[in-house]
Design an enzyme around this catalytic site. Structure first.
Site, short mmCIF file in Angstrom:
data_model
loop_
_atom_site.label_atom_id
_atom_site.label_comp_id
_atom_site.label_asym_id
_atom_site.label_seq_id
_atom_site.Cartn_x
_atom_site.Cartn_y
_atom_site.Cartn_z
N ARG A 54 0.87 -1.19 0.00
CA ARG A 54 0.00 0.00 0.00
C ARG A 54 0.90 1.23 0.00
O ARG A 54 1.79 1.35 0.84
CB ARG A 54 -0.90 0.04 1.23
CG ARG A 54 -1.46 1.44 1.44
CD ARG A 54 -2.50 1.55 2.50
NE ARG A 54 -3.75 0.97 2.05
CZ ARG A 54 -4.93 1.27 2.58
NH1 ARG A 54 -5.02 2.16 3.55
NH2 ARG A 54 -6.02 0.69 2.16
N HIS A 70 -7.48 0.83 -6.21
CA HIS A 70 -7.73 0.09 -4.95
C HIS A 70 -8.48 -1.19 -5.31
O HIS A 70 -9.66 -1.35 -4.97
CB HIS A 70 -8.52 0.97 -3.98
CG HIS A 70 -8.44 0.53 -2.55
ND1 HIS A 70 -7.72 -0.58 -2.14
CD2 HIS A 70 -9.00 1.05 -1.41
CE1 HIS A 70 -7.85 -0.72 -0.83
NE2 HIS A 70 -8.61 0.26 -0.37
N GLN A 105 -10.38 -3.40 -2.67
CA GLN A 105 -11.58 -2.73 -2.20
C GLN A 105 -12.74 -2.98 -3.17
O GLN A 105 -13.86 -3.32 -2.77
CB GLN A 105 -11.34 -1.23 -2.08
CG GLN A 105 -12.55 -0.44 -1.65
CD GLN A 105 -12.95 -0.71 -0.20
OE1 GLN A 105 -12.11 -0.63 0.68
NE2 GLN A 105 -14.18 -1.05 0.04
N ASP A 116 -16.77 8.37 -1.05
CA ASP A 116 -15.48 8.16 -0.38
C ASP A 116 -15.07 9.52 0.19
O ASP A 116 -15.71 10.55 -0.11
CB ASP A 116 -14.45 7.65 -1.42
CG ASP A 116 -13.09 7.35 -0.83
OD1 ASP A 116 -12.95 7.29 0.41
OD2 ASP A 116 -12.12 7.18 -1.61
N ARG A 140 -13.91 -7.26 2.93
CA ARG A 140 -12.49 -7.12 2.60
C ARG A 140 -11.74 -8.39 2.97
O ARG A 140 -10.85 -8.84 2.26
CB ARG A 140 -11.86 -5.92 3.34
CG ARG A 140 -12.46 -4.55 3.06
CD ARG A 140 -12.30 -4.11 1.63
NE ARG A 140 -10.93 -4.19 1.17
CZ ARG A 140 -9.93 -3.35 1.51
NH1 ARG A 140 -10.18 -2.34 2.32
NH2 ARG A 140 -8.72 -3.51 1.03
N CYS A 157 -16.17 3.03 1.31
CA CYS A 157 -15.05 2.11 1.59
C CYS A 157 -14.54 2.24 3.02
O CYS A 157 -13.92 1.31 3.53
CB CYS A 157 -13.91 2.38 0.60
SG CYS A 157 -13.33 4.10 0.67
N1 CP Z 1 -11.06 0.88 2.90
C1 CP Z 1 -9.76 0.79 3.25
O1 CP Z 1 -8.87 0.51 2.45
O2 CP Z 1 -9.54 0.98 4.58
P1 CP Z 1 -8.13 1.13 5.28
O3 CP Z 1 -7.52 2.42 4.81
O4 CP Z 1 -8.46 1.15 6.76
O5 CP Z 1 -7.26 -0.04 4.91
N1 NVA Z 2 -9.47 7.42 -1.35
C1 NVA Z 2 -9.07 7.07 0.00
C2 NVA Z 2 -9.38 5.65 0.28
C3 NVA Z 2 -9.01 5.16 1.64
C4 NVA Z 2 -9.34 3.73 1.85
C5 NVA Z 2 -7.58 7.36 0.17
O1 NVA Z 2 -6.81 7.04 -0.74
O2 NVA Z 2 -7.21 7.90 1.21
#
Ligand code: CP
Ligand code: NVA
Length: 335
Positions: free
Chosen positions: A110, A137, A140, A233, A316, A277
């Site tokens: 990530r 993502h 997700q 989101d 998830r 999400c």
């Molecule tokens: N939705 C999601 O990816 O959550 P986190 O940032 O907590 O992993």
């Molecule tokens: N769009 C958000 C998603 C978090 C799960 C981010 O990238 O912060």
């Protein structure tokens, strides 16, 4: 018996790595794994494997889902905060990839750049999974589609409307997975935040295979008419914090609230769900919203019975487990 889903050795850097039937088969496997878990059945299909979890950005759900999924199946995980390891500073990503690939059976990444996860995959020699980058993502989106299918049973003919930052990672992956499943998709966003033409082209090509549509619009009250899924989101993704004030200005008219949910025309007949999400700014209970209150969604909608956000969060786990089993083993057979 279902045919075994065998994606052994494959990466999941983007949904583009999956053919449409492979993506749907992953959801079938995730449904099965969810049933197993509910029955208290733990597998041993990743026994003695070691999984690396590299994080440049914070995470609650993704980190926990990879960890629990691995442990459920007998593997162990190591959390590697990108600031704790030599990663791009004292050692190139390419060298780190070659080292980690000699030790671990699979690597989750990530972080910021999509290019980083692609370099990891190119040189690690073991499956690499994208746990979120600035542009995508994919894990997700798998959980999102699983949740939509759980509620509606069928996907074809549904209409998903995403409202908010129309060019972020979550929106891009949701747009593509809906198109791959023949779900009509509307990206409702200000003109300043429309998705890149390439992302739209890819999604439209996928929708073309199923006779569904992908469109962009700027008027929320118009966009949500007939929607089965209203999705939002955060307005400011990780790494974009400096743009907070500007995004608030642009996106306040795009808040998901009760009048907008009513406008779908589907609230009374239980034919619409709300999705996010997470994490979400839906009340005053966070450092960021202590003074501002709700941002992208009101508390009333977030806490409503038609809000499926915690089903999404749970899914998830099952979808990530499906991805790991499919890419690390010779396939999972089940009725
Ligand atoms: N939705 C999601 O990816 O959550 P986190 O940032 O907590 O992993
Ligand atoms: N769009 C958000 C998603 C978090 C799960 C981010 O990238 O912060």
């Amino acid at each position: 018996m279902k045919p075994k889903l065998n994606l052994k050795g494959r990466n999941l850097l983007s949904l583009r790595d999956l053919a449409d039937p492979e993506m749907l088969a992953l959801l079938d496997l995730a449904d099965h794994l969810k049933c197993e878990k509910a029955l208290g059945i733990r597998g041993n299909r990743l026994a003695r494997m070691s999984i690396a979890l590299i994080f440049e950005k914070a995470s609650t759900r993704t980190r926990s889902a990879f960890t629990v999924a691995a442990v459920d199946e007998g593997a162990s995980v190591e959390y590697l905060g990108a600031h704790d390891i030599h990663f791009g500073k004292k050692e190139s990503i390419k060298d780190s990839a070659r080292v980690l690939g000699r030790m671990y059976d699979g690597i989750q990444f990530r972080g910021f750049k999509q290019q980083t996860v692609e370099t990891l995959a190119e040189f690690a020699g073991v499956p690499v999974w994208n746990g979120l980058t600035d542009s995508e993502h994919p894990t997700q989106a798998l959980a999102d589609l699983m949740t939509i299918r759980e509620y509606f049973h069928n996907l074809k003919g549904l209409k998903t409307v995403y409202i908010g930052d129309g060019r972020n990672n979550v929106c891009s992956s949701l747009m593509l997975i809906c198109a791959m499943a023949g779900v009509d998709f509307v990206d409702c966003t200000p003109p300043e935040l429309v998705p890149e033409a390439a992302a739209l082209d890819q999604a439209r090509a996928a929708a073309g295979r199923h006779g569904s549509s992908v469109s962009v619009c700027h008027d929320p009250m118009e966009a949500v008419r007939g929607a089965n899924v209203v999705y939002t989101d955060v307005w400011v993704s990780m790494g974009e914090e400096k743009q907070f004030d500007e995004r608030l200005r642009l996106l306040m008219p795009y808040q998901v609230n009760l009048p907008l949910m009513r406008r779908t025309g589907n609230l009374e007949n239980d034919s619409v769900i709300f999705m996010h999400c997470l994490p979400a700014f839906h009340n005053h209970d966070t450092e960021v919203t202590r003074e501002l209150g709700a941002l992208e969604v009101t508390d009333e909608v977030f806490e409503a019975s038609y809000s499926k956000v915690f089903d999404q969060a749970e899914n998830r786990l099952h979808t990530i487990k499906a991805v790991m089993l499919a890419t690390l083993t010779d396939g999972v057979g089940y009725e």
